[in-house]
Design an enzyme around this catalytic site. Structure first.
Site, PDB file in Angstrom:
ATOM      1  N   ARG A 276       0.562 -29.698  -9.188  1.00 55.29           N
ATOM      2  CA  ARG A 276       1.698 -28.223  -9.294  1.00 55.29           C
ATOM      3  C   ARG A 276       0.424 -27.168  -8.008  1.00 55.29           C
ATOM      4  O   ARG A 276       1.234 -26.157  -7.890  1.00 55.29           O
ATOM      5  CB  ARG A 276       0.494 -27.356 -10.723  1.00 55.29           C
ATOM      6  CG  ARG A 276       2.236 -27.356 -11.595  1.00 55.29           C
ATOM      7  CD  ARG A 276       1.773 -25.996 -12.679  1.00 55.29           C
ATOM      8  NE  ARG A 276       0.150 -26.882 -13.659  1.00 55.29           N
ATOM      9  CZ  ARG A 276      -0.395 -27.152 -14.373  1.00 55.29           C
ATOM     10  NH1 ARG A 276       0.901 -26.633 -15.723  1.00 55.29           N
ATOM     11  NH2 ARG A 276      -1.136 -27.671 -14.724  1.00 55.29           N
TER      12      ARG A 276
ATOM     13  N   ARG B 179      -3.228 -28.028 -25.563  1.00 54.96           N
ATOM     14  CA  ARG B 179      -3.265 -26.965 -24.226  1.00 54.96           C
ATOM     15  C   ARG B 179      -3.603 -25.021 -25.773  1.00 54.96           C
ATOM     16  O   ARG B 179      -2.423 -25.248 -26.557  1.00 54.96           O
ATOM     17  CB  ARG B 179      -2.533 -26.226 -23.694  1.00 54.96           C
ATOM     18  CG  ARG B 179      -2.243 -27.630 -22.850  1.00 54.96           C
ATOM     19  CD  ARG B 179      -2.074 -26.964 -21.520  1.00 54.96           C
ATOM     20  NE  ARG B 179      -2.314 -27.508 -20.092  1.00 54.96           N
ATOM     21  CZ  ARG B 179      -1.444 -28.887 -19.839  1.00 54.96           C
ATOM     22  NH1 ARG B 179      -0.300 -29.218 -20.129  1.00 54.96           N
ATOM     23  NH2 ARG B 179      -2.064 -29.442 -18.667  1.00 54.96           N
TER      24      ARG B 179
ATOM     25  N   THR C 173      -8.222 -34.833 -14.451  1.00 52.39           N
ATOM     26  CA  THR C 173      -7.408 -34.387 -14.090  1.00 52.39           C
ATOM     27  C   THR C 173      -6.810 -35.097 -12.817  1.00 52.39           C
ATOM     28  O   THR C 173      -7.747 -35.901 -12.287  1.00 52.39           O
ATOM     29  CB  THR C 173      -7.240 -33.128 -13.781  1.00 52.39           C
ATOM     30  OG1 THR C 173      -6.216 -33.377 -12.771  1.00 52.39           O
ATOM     31  CG2 THR C 173      -8.315 -32.654 -13.141  1.00 52.39           C
TER      32      THR C 173
ATOM     33  N   ASP D  39      -4.889 -34.538 -10.796  1.00 55.06           N
ATOM     34  CA  ASP D  39      -4.689 -34.177  -9.766  1.00 55.06           C
ATOM     35  C   ASP D  39      -6.057 -33.740  -8.435  1.00 55.06           C
ATOM     36  O   ASP D  39      -5.755 -33.840  -7.449  1.00 55.06           O
ATOM     37  CB  ASP D  39      -4.601 -32.548  -9.845  1.00 55.06           C
ATOM     38  CG  ASP D  39      -3.173 -32.156 -10.687  1.00 55.06           C
ATOM     39  OD1 ASP D  39      -2.682 -33.124 -10.573  1.00 55.06           O
ATOM     40  OD2 ASP D  39      -2.941 -30.731 -11.044  1.00 55.06           O
TER      41      ASP D  39
ATOM     42  N   GLY E 263       3.214 -45.358   4.042  1.00 55.96           N
ATOM     43  CA  GLY E 263       3.395 -45.721   5.111  1.00 55.96           C
ATOM     44  C   GLY E 263       4.429 -44.320   4.967  1.00 55.96           C
ATOM     45  O   GLY E 263       5.612 -44.544   6.009  1.00 55.96           O
TER      46      GLY E 263
ATOM     47  N   GLY F 175      -3.810 -31.571 -19.561  1.00 59.34           N
ATOM     48  CA  GLY F 175      -3.201 -32.821 -19.273  1.00 59.34           C
ATOM     49  C   GLY F 175      -4.072 -34.003 -19.266  1.00 59.34           C
ATOM     50  O   GLY F 175      -4.980 -34.127 -19.215  1.00 59.34           O
TER      51      GLY F 175
ATOM     52  N   ASP G 139      -8.527 -32.036  -8.270  1.00 59.21           N
ATOM     53  CA  ASP G 139      -8.727 -30.975  -7.517  1.00 59.21           C
ATOM     54  C   ASP G 139      -9.632 -29.653  -8.453  1.00 59.21           C
ATOM     55  O   ASP G 139      -9.994 -28.987  -8.170  1.00 59.21           O
ATOM     56  CB  ASP G 139      -7.092 -29.975  -7.511  1.00 59.21           C
ATOM     57  CG  ASP G 139      -6.884 -29.101  -9.042  1.00 59.21           C
ATOM     58  OD1 ASP G 139      -7.642 -30.172  -9.848  1.00 59.21           O
ATOM     59  OD2 ASP G 139      -5.734 -28.702  -9.698  1.00 59.21           O
TER      60      ASP G 139
ATOM     61  N   GLY H 236      -9.617 -30.348 -17.142  1.00 55.20           N
ATOM     62  CA  GLY H 236      -9.821 -29.923 -15.652  1.00 55.20           C
ATOM     63  C   GLY H 236      -9.942 -28.448 -16.187  1.00 55.20           C
ATOM     64  O   GLY H 236     -10.242 -27.678 -16.989  1.00 55.20           O
ATOM     65  N   ASP H 237      -9.747 -27.618 -14.788  1.00 57.92           N
ATOM     66  CA  ASP H 237      -9.834 -26.341 -14.478  1.00 57.92           C
ATOM     67  C   ASP H 237      -9.382 -25.562 -15.909  1.00 57.92           C
ATOM     68  O   ASP H 237     -11.045 -24.604 -16.069  1.00 57.92           O
ATOM     69  CB  ASP H 237      -8.141 -26.342 -13.887  1.00 57.92           C
ATOM     70  CG  ASP H 237      -9.377 -24.860 -12.872  1.00 57.92           C
ATOM     71  OD1 ASP H 237     -10.463 -24.808 -12.346  1.00 57.92           O
ATOM     72  OD2 ASP H 237      -8.157 -24.110 -12.195  1.00 57.92           O
TER      73      ASP H 237
ATOM     74  N   ARG I 284       0.600 -40.395 -15.531  1.00 58.20           N
ATOM     75  CA  ARG I 284      -0.426 -39.717 -16.203  1.00 58.20           C
ATOM     76  C   ARG I 284      -0.865 -40.834 -17.382  1.00 58.20           C
ATOM     77  O   ARG I 284      -2.064 -41.335 -17.913  1.00 58.20           O
ATOM     78  CB  ARG I 284       0.099 -38.755 -16.999  1.00 58.20           C
ATOM     79  CG  ARG I 284      -0.020 -37.348 -16.282  1.00 58.20           C
ATOM     80  CD  ARG I 284      -0.889 -36.053 -16.523  1.00 58.20           C
ATOM     81  NE  ARG I 284      -0.846 -35.986 -18.026  1.00 58.20           N
ATOM     82  CZ  ARG I 284      -0.024 -34.759 -18.441  1.00 58.20           C
ATOM     83  NH1 ARG I 284       0.076 -33.789 -17.363  1.00 58.20           N
ATOM     84  NH2 ARG I 284      -0.094 -33.946 -19.332  1.00 58.20           N
TER      85      ARG I 284
ATOM     86  N   ARG J 239     -16.002 -42.969 -24.758  1.00 58.18           N
ATOM     87  CA  ARG J 239     -17.021 -43.372 -24.965  1.00 58.18           C
ATOM     88  C   ARG J 239     -18.589 -43.855 -24.729  1.00 58.18           C
ATOM     89  O   ARG J 239     -19.500 -43.817 -25.004  1.00 58.18           O
ATOM     90  CB  ARG J 239     -16.121 -44.819 -24.876  1.00 58.18           C
ATOM     91  CG  ARG J 239     -17.311 -46.774 -24.262  1.00 58.18           C
ATOM     92  CD  ARG J 239     -16.520 -47.680 -24.177  1.00 58.18           C
ATOM     93  NE  ARG J 239     -17.186 -48.452 -24.132  1.00 58.18           N
ATOM     94  CZ  ARG J 239     -17.502 -49.564 -23.526  1.00 58.18           C
ATOM     95  NH1 ARG J 239     -17.947 -48.717 -22.123  1.00 58.18           N
ATOM     96  NH2 ARG J 239     -18.291 -50.737 -23.278  1.00 58.18           N
ATOM     97  N   ALA J 240     -18.375 -43.574 -23.466  1.00 61.34           N
ATOM     98  CA  ALA J 240     -19.656 -42.949 -23.096  1.00 61.34           C
ATOM     99  C   ALA J 240     -20.428 -41.933 -23.119  1.00 61.34           C
ATOM    100  O   ALA J 240     -21.630 -42.267 -23.984  1.00 61.34           O
ATOM    101  CB  ALA J 240     -19.670 -42.648 -20.979  1.00 61.34           C
ATOM    102  N   VAL J 241     -20.205 -41.183 -23.416  1.00 60.53           N
ATOM    103  CA  VAL J 241     -20.573 -40.014 -23.814  1.00 60.53           C
ATOM    104  C   VAL J 241     -21.349 -40.339 -26.099  1.00 60.53           C
ATOM    105  O   VAL J 241     -22.741 -40.231 -25.415  1.00 60.53           O
ATOM    106  CB  VAL J 241     -19.596 -38.769 -24.214  1.00 60.53           C
ATOM    107  CG1 VAL J 241     -20.455 -37.669 -25.169  1.00 60.53           C
ATOM    108  CG2 VAL J 241     -19.587 -38.150 -23.171  1.00 60.53           C
TER     109      VAL J 241
HETATM  110  O1  F6P Z   1      -2.900 -31.486 -14.503  1.00 59.50           O
HETATM  111  C1  F6P Z   1      -2.397 -32.561 -14.550  1.00 59.50           C
HETATM  112  C2  F6P Z   1      -0.803 -32.459 -14.643  1.00 59.50           C
HETATM  113  O2  F6P Z   1      -0.412 -33.944 -14.419  1.00 59.50           O
HETATM  114  C3  F6P Z   1      -0.126 -31.969 -13.262  1.00 59.50           C
HETATM  115  O3  F6P Z   1      -0.170 -32.444 -12.376  1.00 59.50           O
HETATM  116  C4  F6P Z   1       1.236 -31.447 -13.803  1.00 59.50           C
HETATM  117  O4  F6P Z   1       1.695 -30.385 -13.480  1.00 59.50           O
HETATM  118  C5  F6P Z   1       0.470 -31.199 -15.491  1.00 59.50           C
HETATM  119  O5  F6P Z   1      -0.336 -31.232 -15.479  1.00 59.50           O
HETATM  120  C6  F6P Z   1       1.662 -31.012 -16.417  1.00 59.50           C
HETATM  121  O6  F6P Z   1       1.831 -30.402 -16.852  1.00 59.50           O
HETATM  122  P1  F6P Z   1       2.481 -30.903 -18.642  1.00 59.50           P
HETATM  123  O7  F6P Z   1       2.226 -32.191 -19.233  1.00 59.50           O
HETATM  124  O8  F6P Z   1       1.762 -30.350 -19.687  1.00 59.50           O
HETATM  125  O9  F6P Z   1       3.844 -30.835 -18.575  1.00 59.50           O
END
Ligand code: F6P
Length: 336
Positions: free
Chosen positions: A175, A75, A129, A131, A189, A14, A133, A105-106, A260, A24-26
Site C-alpha cells: 500500500r 484489526r 509484515t 511489506d 527481469g 495483516g 516497511d 506491523g505499523d 500472504r 512458537r519461539a516466544v
Molecule cells: O500490510 C500488509 C498488507 O498485505 C498490505 O500489503 C496490503 O495492502 C494489506 O495488507 C491488505 O490488507 P487486507 O488483507 O486487510 O485487505
C-alpha cells in the site's frame, strides 16, 4: 520495575508467513526462562473479549512450517477507544499478565505503544509484515516468503506472456511501500517497476514501452505496487492501452492475498525464531516500547515511536538496477 513472570503474545494486523514460528519461539523462549506464556487470540479484539489461554510447549508443536497465525489476527476498532483498552487491561490483570509481545506491523505497534504508556505494561514488538516497511530492521517476518511467491507467479506469467506476445501488468501488495515490487522486479527481469516511492509518468512509460517494442521484444512484464501514485495495475493498463498499438494484447494480473499465505521460507522461519527469542530476552532485560529487529545480522531494539514514524525507505539504487538490467546496445546512457 516489577519482575516479569507471565507474558502474553498476540498477532495483529495483516498476517504474514512465519508468524507461527515467531509465536512458537516466544512460547519456548518464555518457558526456557521460567515464564508462563499466554496466547491472546484474534489480536487486540481477543484481549478485550478475554480470549486468553495459557500456552505450553506442546501447544506450539507442528506450527513452525505453517502459514497464517494459529492465534488468528484482527484489526480492532474497539481498541482505539478508552473503554476498549480499559477492558483489555482488566483482562490482562485477571491472568496476572505482566508484559506483552506483539507480532505485527505499523498500526499494531502504535496501539501497543499507546496502551503500554497508558497502563504501564512493558511491550515489545516483533515486525511481521510482507511489506517489509518497518524502520529498525533489515527484514520483516513474511517478506522473504511473499517475495518468493511473487517470483514464482511472475515466472509462470512470463511463460504465457511470451507464448501470446502480450504485455502484462502484474499488481503486487504494498500500500505504501515498493519493497516487494522492486525485489521481485529484479528477480524476474521485469521491464519496469512502478512503486509508491517514485512518481509514475504514464507518457514516459509509453515512450519506454515503445522503445522496448522497437528492440523486437514480443512480450513484457511491468510490476506495479498496489499503492502506486498512478493507480493500481488495472488503471495503469487502461491508460497505457488507450493509444498503444504494440504487442498483441495487454493483460492484468492482481496477485492479491496469495502473497500472504503459504509455508514460510527457511529464511523467515529462522528470522521469526531469532526475533521471538530476542523479544523475550529484551523484556527480561527490562526493555519496553521497542521493536526487536535485525540489522546487519545482529538483533537491534528500536523505540516503537521511531520504528513506526520513519517509514523505511527503499534503496533508490534498486530502481536504477531495473534500468541497468534492461540495457540494450543502442541505449548506453544510464544514470548509475
Ligand atoms: O500490510 C500488509 C498488507 O498485505 C498490505 O500489503 C496490503 O495492502 C494489506 O495488507 C491488505 O490488507 P487486507 O488483507 O486487510 O485487505
Amino acid at each position: 520495575m516489577k519482575k516479569i513472570e507471565r507474558i502474553g503474545v498476540l498477532t495483529s494486523g495483516g498476517d504474514s508467513p512465519g508468524m507461527n514460528a515467531a509465536i512458537r519461539a516466544v512460547v519456548r523462549a518464555g518457558i526456557h526462562n521460567g515464564l508462563e506464556v499466554f496466547g491472546i487470540h484474534q489480536g487486540y479484539k481477543g484481549m478485550i473479549d478475554n480470549e486468553i489461554h495459557r500456552l505450553k510447549s506442546r501447544d506450539v508443536a507442528n506450527i513452525l512450517h505453517r502459514g497464517g497465525t494459529f492465534l488468528k489476527t484482527a484489526r480492532s476498532s474497539r481498541f482505539r477507544t478508552e473503554e476498549g483498552r480499559k477492558q483489555a487491561y482488566l483482562n490482562l490483570k485477571k491472568h496476572n499478565i505482566d508484559a506483552l509481545i506483539i507480532i505485527g506491523g505499523d498500526g499494531s505497534f502504535r496501539g501497543a505503544d499507546f496502551f503500554s504508556q497508558e497502563y504501564d505494561i512493558p511491550v515489545i514488538g516483533i515486525p511481521g509484515t510482507i511489506d517489509n516497511d518497518m524502520y529498525g530492521t533489515d527484514y520483516c517476518i513474511g517478506y522473504d516468503t511473499a517475495l518468493n511467491t511473487v517470483v514464482d507467479a511472475v515466472d509462470k506469467i512470463r511463460d504465457t506472456a511470451g507464448a501470446h506476445n502480450r504485455l502484462f501488468f502484474i499488481e503486487v501488495m504494498g500500500r505504501d511501500s515498493g519493497f516487494l515490487a522492486l525485489r521481485s522486479g529484479i528477480a524476474t527481469g521485469a521491464e519496469a517497476v512502478l512503486i509508491p516511492e517514485a512518481e509514475t509518468h504514464i507518457d514516459e512509460l509509453k515512450k519506454y514501452l515503445n522503445e522496448d517494442y522497437s528492440r523486437k521484444k514480443s512480450s513484457g512484464i511491468i510490476i506495479v505496487a498496489e499503492g502506486d501514485d498512478a493507480g493500481g495495475a488495472y488503471k495503469i493498463a487502461e491508460l497505457v492501452k488507450k493509444d498503444y498499438k504494440h504487442y498483441d494484447d495487454i493483460r492484468v494480473t492482481v496477485l492479491g492475498h496469495v502473497q500472504r499465505g503459504g509455508s514460510p521460507s527457511a529464511f523467515d522461519r529462522n528470522l521469526a525464531s531469532y526475533l521471538g527469542i530476542h523479544a523475550v530476552k529484551g523484556l527480561l532485560e527490562g526493555k519496553t516500547n521497542v521493536m526487536v529487529g535485525i540489522i546487519h545480522k545482529t538483533p537491534a531494539y528500536t523505540p516503537i515511536e521511531q520504528s513506526t514514524k520513519h517509514n523505511k525507505r527503499v534503496n533508490p539504487d534498486l530502481l536504477n538496477c531495473i534500468t541497468v538490467l534492461n540495457a540494450y546496445e543502442n541505449n548506453l546512457d544510464f544514470n548509475l
